[in-house]
Scaffold this active site. Structure first.
Site, PDB file in Angstrom:
ATOM      1  N   GLN A   1     -49.857 -16.166   1.107  1.00 11.10           N
ATOM      2  CA  GLN A   1     -49.116 -15.136   1.831  1.00 11.10           C
ATOM      3  C   GLN A   1     -47.766 -15.625   2.332  1.00 11.10           C
ATOM      4  OE1 GLN A   1     -52.742 -14.058   4.335  1.00 11.10           O
ATOM      5  NE2 GLN A   1     -51.660 -12.107   4.142  1.00 11.10           N
TER       6      GLN A   1
ATOM      7  N   CYS B   1     -54.105  -6.065   5.936  1.00  5.59           N
ATOM      8  CA  CYS B   1     -53.595  -7.346   5.457  1.00  5.59           C
ATOM      9  C   CYS B   1     -52.113  -7.438   5.790  1.00  5.59           C
ATOM     10  CB  CYS B   1     -53.817  -7.446   3.947  1.00  5.59           C
ATOM     11  SG  CYS B   1     -53.206  -8.972   3.212  1.00  5.59           S
ATOM     12  N   LEU B   2     -51.682  -8.598   6.263  1.00  5.53           N
ATOM     13  CA  LEU B   2     -50.270  -8.775   6.605  1.00  5.53           C
ATOM     14  C   LEU B   2     -49.364  -8.625   5.393  1.00  5.53           C
ATOM     15  CD1 LEU B   2     -50.597 -11.793   9.077  1.00  5.53           C
ATOM     16  CD2 LEU B   2     -50.373  -9.346   9.629  1.00  5.53           C
TER      17      LEU B   2
ATOM     18  N   HIS C   1     -62.088 -12.590   3.794  1.00  6.68           N
ATOM     19  CA  HIS C   1     -60.794 -11.972   3.486  1.00  6.68           C
ATOM     20  C   HIS C   1     -59.766 -13.048   3.139  1.00  6.68           C
ATOM     21  CE1 HIS C   1     -57.587  -8.840   4.046  1.00  6.68           C
ATOM     22  NE2 HIS C   1     -56.877  -9.937   4.218  1.00  6.68           N
ATOM     23  N   GLU C   2     -59.676 -14.096   3.964  1.00  6.57           N
ATOM     24  CA  GLU C   2     -58.703 -15.163   3.703  1.00  6.57           C
ATOM     25  C   GLU C   2     -59.092 -15.973   2.465  1.00  6.57           C
ATOM     26  OE1 GLU C   2     -55.901 -14.928   5.172  1.00  6.57           O
ATOM     27  OE2 GLU C   2     -56.684 -13.451   6.582  1.00  6.57           O
TER      28      GLU C   2
ATOM     29  N   GLY D   1     -55.711 -13.990  10.633  1.00  2.00           N
ATOM     30  CA  GLY D   1     -55.828 -14.955   9.550  1.00  2.00           C
ATOM     31  C   GLY D   1     -54.577 -14.934   8.697  1.00  2.00           C
TER      32      GLY D   1
ATOM     33  N   HIS E   1     -57.858 -14.475  -0.626  1.00  2.00           N
ATOM     34  CA  HIS E   1     -56.447 -14.780  -0.899  1.00  2.00           C
ATOM     35  C   HIS E   1     -56.306 -16.057  -1.728  1.00  2.00           C
ATOM     36  CE1 HIS E   1     -54.049 -11.754   1.075  1.00  2.00           C
ATOM     37  NE2 HIS E   1     -54.723 -11.885   2.207  1.00  2.00           N
TER      38      HIS E   1
END
Length: 184
Positions: free
Chosen positions: A50, A94-95, A136-137, A45, A140
């Protein structure tokens, strides 16, 4: 085009994102770039904050067959309408926060309303791992990181690692990143 992923500490990751309109400039290209960036970073994702954009857009690709939580999907102006069930822990990463993985408690069932890339409105009930990825996304675009769900003690224990990430002191990252506190 692969875009740099914004690292922990950048203010854009703390903003509640703004909805977008159908005429958002070059939206199809942005979505394509987000998928390419996510795949390059081996993620499932990626949310617009991000990559530095405070807009209500995220993409996911959990791989595999849709019957087994495998979904490739675009979420525009998403709104989680309901979360229910007994919260369960799962180790998330997380990226934007490489090198850190922690158990996060989330409810297993959600109901979400969103537009897809063709501006078709959907309302779906989602369960299990797919619900977790969406949550999770979604966090963000709400200006929330998974580290904020951790206990105060655990956050304190991780703070030096988080500070190091914001300065660009990360290891094993093979994708482009933008670090807010990196010395030039």
């Amino acid at each position: 085009m692969k875009l740099p992923i914004v690292a922990y500490g950048d203010p854009v990751l703390k903003k509640v994102c703004a909805p977008i309109e159908q005429d958002y400039p070059e939206l199809k290209q942005l979505i394509s770039n987000m998928f390419e960036t996510m795949y390059n970073a081996h993620g499932v994702g990626l949310a617009a904050p991000q990559i530095g954009l405070p807009i209500r857009l995220f993409v996911i690709d959990t791989g595999g067959d849709e019957d087994e939580d495998g979904v490739k999907r675009v979420y525009i102006n998403a709104e989680i309408l309901e979360e229910n069930g007994e919260p369960w822990a799962f180790n998330e990463g997380c990226l934007s926060i490489p090198d850190i993985r922690e158990d996060v408690m989330r409810k297993p069932n959600i109901r979400i309303r969103y537009y897809d890339e063709n501006w078709e409105l959907h309302e779906k009930e989602v369960t299990g791992m797919l619900a977790r990825v969406i949550q999770h996304e979604y966090d963000h675009i709400q200006g929330k990181l998974f580290t904020e769900t951790l206990s105060l003690l655990r956050k304190r224990m991780l703070q030096s690692k988080l500070d190091a990430i914001s300065k660009g002191n990360v290891r094993g990252v093979d994708y482009k990143m933008k670090f807010p506190n990196k010395k030039r």
